[in-house]
Design a protein around this motif. Sequence first.
Motif, PDB file in Angstrom:
ATOM      1  N   ASN A  80      38.003  -1.701  17.601  1.00 33.71           N
ATOM      2  CA  ASN A  80      39.058  -0.980  18.302  1.00 33.71           C
ATOM      3  C   ASN A  80      39.925  -2.007  19.020  1.00 33.71           C
ATOM      4  O   ASN A  80      39.424  -2.951  19.621  1.00 33.71           O
ATOM      5  CB  ASN A  80      38.455   0.003  19.310  1.00 33.71           C
ATOM      6  CG  ASN A  80      39.498   0.939  19.885  1.00 33.71           C
ATOM      7  OD1 ASN A  80      40.379   0.510  20.608  1.00 33.71           O
ATOM      8  ND2 ASN A  80      39.365   2.225  19.570  1.00 33.71           N
ATOM      9  N   ALA A  81      41.228  -1.824  18.966  1.00 33.00           N
ATOM     10  CA  ALA A  81      42.136  -2.824  19.534  1.00 33.00           C
ATOM     11  C   ALA A  81      42.014  -2.932  21.047  1.00 33.00           C
ATOM     12  O   ALA A  81      42.322  -3.982  21.625  1.00 33.00           O
ATOM     13  CB  ALA A  81      43.576  -2.496  19.144  1.00 33.00           C
ATOM     14  N   SER A  82      41.574  -1.885  21.732  1.00 30.83           N
ATOM     15  CA  SER A  82      41.512  -1.949  23.198  1.00 30.83           C
ATOM     16  C   SER A  82      40.180  -1.430  23.750  1.00 30.83           C
ATOM     17  O   SER A  82      39.679  -1.960  24.740  1.00 30.83           O
ATOM     18  CB  SER A  82      42.658  -1.143  23.816  1.00 30.83           C
ATOM     19  OG  SER A  82      42.602   0.213  23.403  1.00 30.83           O
ATOM     20  N   ALA A  83      39.585  -0.419  23.143  1.00 32.46           N
ATOM     21  CA  ALA A  83      38.358   0.171  23.674  1.00 32.46           C
ATOM     22  C   ALA A  83      37.132  -0.611  23.196  1.00 32.46           C
ATOM     23  O   ALA A  83      37.226  -1.508  22.355  1.00 32.46           O
ATOM     24  CB  ALA A  83      38.252   1.639  23.263  1.00 32.46           C
ATOM     25  N   GLU A  84      35.969  -0.257  23.762  1.00 36.43           N
ATOM     26  CA  GLU A  84      34.717  -0.889  23.371  1.00 36.43           C
ATOM     27  C   GLU A  84      34.289  -0.389  21.996  1.00 36.43           C
ATOM     28  O   GLU A  84      34.535   0.763  21.626  1.00 36.43           O
ATOM     29  CB  GLU A  84      33.620  -0.576  24.397  1.00 36.43           C
ATOM     30  CG  GLU A  84      33.912  -1.073  25.793  1.00 36.43           C
ATOM     31  CD  GLU A  84      32.874  -0.603  26.790  1.00 36.43           C
ATOM     32  OE1 GLU A  84      31.893   0.037  26.357  1.00 36.43           O
ATOM     33  OE2 GLU A  84      33.038  -0.866  28.007  1.00 36.43           O
TER      34      GLU A  84
END
Length: 653
Positions: A80-84
Amino acid sequence: MNLTYTRPGELRKPDVQVLPDNRIRITRYIAAGHGDRDYSEVTEAIGTADFGLATALLVQRGMAKVEGKDAIVKVYEVRNASAETLVGLPDVQYSESGQKSLIYDYIQMSTGTYVPGVIGTTTAPGDANCVLRSEQVEDDGTTRQIRRVFINKGLLQQSDETRNNGALFLKTFVYLNDAPTPNPPTGYTLISQRTENPNGLETTTYVYAKGLGQISRDDSTKNNGALLIAAIRYLTAPSVNANPITTPTGYTLFDVSFADQDGHRVWSASYAKGDGEISRDTRYSQSSDQGTTGATVISIRHLTASSVASNPISTPASTILISVDKADQDGYRIWSAIYAKGTGTIVTDLESKNGNKLRIYHRVALGAAPTVPSPTIGGSVTLVSQNVRKDSGYDIYDYTWAEGIGIVAERIQYRDGGLRLFNREIFLPQGSSDYSAYTPTGIEVDVGYTEADGVRRYSVTWMQSNAGGDPVSSSLTYASKVAFTYPGRAKAYYNSFGSPSYTFHKAYDVFLSPPVQCLVDGTTNISYTTANGSPSPSYTLWNPTDWATMRAKWIGWSNSPRSKVEGLRGYIAVNGGEFGYSTTGYDMSVLGDRVYASTDFSIVLSGGPSDPAGQYLTLSVEKVPAFTSPGGVQYYRVTEVTAYIPSQAPLPV
């Protein structure tokens, strides 16, 4: 989606790897050696999507040799580009007590926003009964690695304990984010509750108790079997305020107490039973035939109830009562009596006091006075009291002597000025006044005595130096900075001029360098004397009685006489003055005034002390009353301050 998509410039097809958690990793090899393009490839932003698989993000880049050629290596992973992103499945562990733990590993791009879990509150993704126990984060600037450990809430630990010989049962429960059910357990009472880590992984310890009744009984025998003691401990609820223990048959209660502990009240009671003679001791004095001659002394101890008020002991045949005493203990009364018959000394007692500097001798005899004790500590044995009485046809002689000698106490009190007070308490025989054998170095300033216990107790105080010597023959000396004022310096001088037309011109005046206050290295000496005259200084006493004076005279303009006299307070004269003669009337001036042609002039400096610089001087010396001896001799304290006066910088003229 084309996993094997090959970009222009790639050396070969990319490597494609399926990770254990089914995520895909793609590694691409791009030919190097293209200048600026190489730099842009190597520095491409982390997190850039792959051209073939858009969900795979750039996580690593660098350079390496591939098949003998320089290559730029780029690694992409599905993230994911931002989340875990959860990595794999959780690790499940069980402790020896059956406690379940879940360990989850996550990865996240460093550019993403990190949101930590809440210890003790956040639940495991796959098990809502497990709460977050700990969280660990590592971030290398590209990838953030997160490990979360979850633990199963509920009962963590249980222990059962039996105390007081089975009369008390304790249950202890430790719960994580939970409480026992039922609360409390049937038949038990909650006696303590403790919560730890209330702002994190909260655990609560509950302690419950149940029980009552007799805990123990301890039976003992005293006084040769004449006294029986029963000590009983008993458990009740905390609300019980009266002794619950049944008194054993034939016993009497003589002590009871209680203490609250473990949610219950523990009672402790002691009971006693018994009476009669405890012991009998027969002693012969000055007798070689077991009492036919000399004296016979019989000591008897007897046990009664505490209510018995008179001596219960039957007097042995042909004896008389010498003394009787009683003491209460264990709920009963113990009587002690001494009986005697015959002639001779029947009681010999010795009591030591004040560190064995005082001894009290007590003797009781039948038929004749006891002999005087011999000295044992080097003093004189003095009769303090004597008593003669008749009883049952016997003459009873009761005598007390005392022997005291020596120093029994010392005290030291330090005072200002290098002194101390030294006090001694001294024992002497009654009537004696000679304590010279115990006199230290110093000056006696106070003395007194009291009579007691057959001795004379002197209290004598001496004044000493701090080192314990005679204050008159010693002194206290110390160094310090002391204030000193250099006197101002006055010097007659003239100014000449360098211009070719004025080389013979001179202006006469007085140069004044003002007084200077400063600190110099000084020495203070404190001594003591009985002389009452003015103290003599060790060096010249700096005590100026006059200061310098300036006198000037000249003939001024228009042939008029001039004169000036000025006292220079606080100044010394550096020189005697200046003298001169004016030739033209334009070549000389005095104190700013022109000197008339063909006349003389003078500036004279006189008076004042000599220059103190470069000398040892006494700056102050003072004598004041210090103390007085009992004989009326007055002692004085002399305080002298001396200093070496450093030289000043030379004058500029």
